[in-house]
Design a protein around this motif. Structure first.
Motif, mmCIF file in Angstrom:
data_model
loop_
_atom_site.group_PDB
_atom_site.id
_atom_site.type_symbol
_atom_site.label_atom_id
_atom_site.label_comp_id
_atom_site.label_asym_id
_atom_site.label_seq_id
_atom_site.Cartn_x
_atom_site.Cartn_y
_atom_site.Cartn_z
ATOM 1 N N GLY A 237 39.878 33.980 40.615
ATOM 2 C CA GLY A 237 39.875 35.427 40.809
ATOM 3 C C GLY A 237 40.729 35.808 42.000
ATOM 4 N N TYR A 238 40.739 37.101 42.304
ATOM 5 C CA TYR A 238 41.586 37.605 43.379
ATOM 6 C C TYR A 238 41.186 37.045 44.739
ATOM 7 C CZ TYR A 238 44.145 40.781 46.411
ATOM 8 O OH TYR A 238 44.970 41.288 47.372
ATOM 9 N N ARG A 239 39.902 36.883 44.976
ATOM 10 C CA ARG A 239 39.462 36.382 46.290
ATOM 11 C C ARG A 239 39.965 34.969 46.550
ATOM 12 N NH1 ARG A 239 33.448 37.932 47.835
ATOM 13 N NH2 ARG A 239 34.159 36.728 49.583
ATOM 14 N N GLU A 240 39.902 34.110 45.543
ATOM 15 C CA GLU A 240 40.396 32.743 45.699
ATOM 16 C C GLU A 240 41.912 32.751 45.896
ATOM 17 O OE1 GLU A 240 39.938 28.403 43.583
ATOM 18 O OE2 GLU A 240 40.128 30.141 42.276
ATOM 19 N N PHE A 241 42.608 33.580 45.114
ATOM 20 C CA PHE A 241 44.056 33.726 45.254
ATOM 21 C C PHE A 241 44.402 34.172 46.669
ATOM 22 C CE2 PHE A 241 47.597 36.707 45.410
ATOM 23 C CZ PHE A 241 48.642 35.936 44.907
ATOM 24 N N LEU A 242 43.707 35.192 47.148
ATOM 25 C CA LEU A 242 43.981 35.738 48.477
ATOM 26 C C LEU A 242 43.721 34.711 49.580
ATOM 27 C CD1 LEU A 242 44.900 38.271 49.910
ATOM 28 C CD2 LEU A 242 42.526 39.002 50.007
ATOM 29 N N PHE A 243 42.656 33.943 49.428
ATOM 30 C CA PHE A 243 42.353 32.891 50.396
ATOM 31 C C PHE A 243 43.529 31.925 50.512
ATOM 32 C CE2 PHE A 243 40.796 28.600 51.273
ATOM 33 C CZ PHE A 243 40.205 28.794 52.512
ATOM 34 N N CYS A 244 44.026 31.466 49.367
ATOM 35 C CA CYS A 244 45.145 30.512 49.366
ATOM 36 C C CYS A 244 46.420 31.153 49.884
ATOM 37 C CB CYS A 244 45.361 29.961 47.966
ATOM 38 S SG CYS A 244 43.972 28.969 47.405
ATOM 39 N N TYR A 245 46.640 32.401 49.511
ATOM 40 C CA TYR A 245 47.829 33.129 49.967
ATOM 41 C C TYR A 245 47.827 33.245 51.491
ATOM 42 C CZ TYR A 245 51.162 36.952 50.571
ATOM 43 O OH TYR A 245 52.219 37.723 50.970
ATOM 44 N N GLU A 246 46.697 33.646 52.046
ATOM 45 C CA GLU A 246 46.605 33.810 53.501
ATOM 46 C C GLU A 246 46.698 32.474 54.218
ATOM 47 O OE1 GLU A 246 43.055 36.191 53.835
ATOM 48 O OE2 GLU A 246 44.251 38.012 53.965
ATOM 49 N N GLN A 247 46.155 31.415 53.623
ATOM 50 C CA GLN A 247 46.277 30.072 54.217
ATOM 51 C C GLN A 247 47.753 29.698 54.331
ATOM 52 O OE1 GLN A 247 43.419 29.303 55.663
ATOM 53 N NE2 GLN A 247 42.991 27.413 54.594
ATOM 54 N N GLY A 248 48.506 29.937 53.277
ATOM 55 C CA GLY A 248 49.927 29.623 53.274
ATOM 56 C C GLY A 248 50.694 30.434 54.295
ATOM 57 N N ARG A 249 50.349 31.702 54.404
ATOM 58 C CA ARG A 249 51.021 32.580 55.374
ATOM 59 C C ARG A 249 50.709 32.167 56.804
ATOM 60 N NH1 ARG A 249 55.359 34.460 53.205
ATOM 61 N NH2 ARG A 249 55.023 35.927 51.552
ATOM 62 N N SER A 250 49.459 31.806 57.084
ATOM 63 C CA SER A 250 49.104 31.399 58.446
ATOM 64 C C SER A 250 49.774 30.083 58.786
ATOM 65 C CB SER A 250 47.599 31.319 58.637
ATOM 66 O OG SER A 250 47.043 30.304 57.834
ATOM 67 N N GLU A 251 49.939 29.211 57.799
ATOM 68 C CA GLU A 251 50.646 27.933 58.011
ATOM 69 C C GLU A 251 52.114 28.199 58.353
ATOM 70 O OE1 GLU A 251 51.117 23.877 58.396
ATOM 71 O OE2 GLU A 251 49.239 24.935 58.061
#
Length: 86
Positions: free
Chosen positions: A66-80
């Motif tokens: 879902g969107y929450r899981e997608f967003l979690f991964c997206y933000e992890q990548g951005r913070s990296e």
């Protein structure tokens, strides 16, 4: 997705041609976003003039639950990226 990628942008780009025009709008937003903004489904849906359900369907098409899981991964990548200094 079973295995979280550090940056999901390459994955989005790799399946970009399979998206509908609406999904391409959402994909373009996430691919090109460089700002630190509120990425809640309510905020993004109003910014892009799409429904929150469209965000959820987009995330599922990308392989997430879902969107929450997608967003979690997206933000992890951005913070990296920010940590590495890209």
């Amino acid at each position: 997705m079973e295995q979280y990628e550090k940056n999901i942008i390459p994955h989005i780009e790799s399946i970009y041609n399979s998206f509908t025009p609406l999904e391409k709008t959402i994909a373009d937003f996430f691919i090109n976003n460089t700002e630190k903004i509120d990425l809640s489904s309510k905020s993004v849906s109003s910014r892009l003039y799409v429904s929150e359900a469209s965000l959820s369907r987009f995330a599922k098409k990308c392989g997430y639950k879902g969107y929450r899981e997608f967003l979690f991964c997206y933000e992890q990548g951005r913070s990296e990226e920010r940590r590495v200094g890209k």
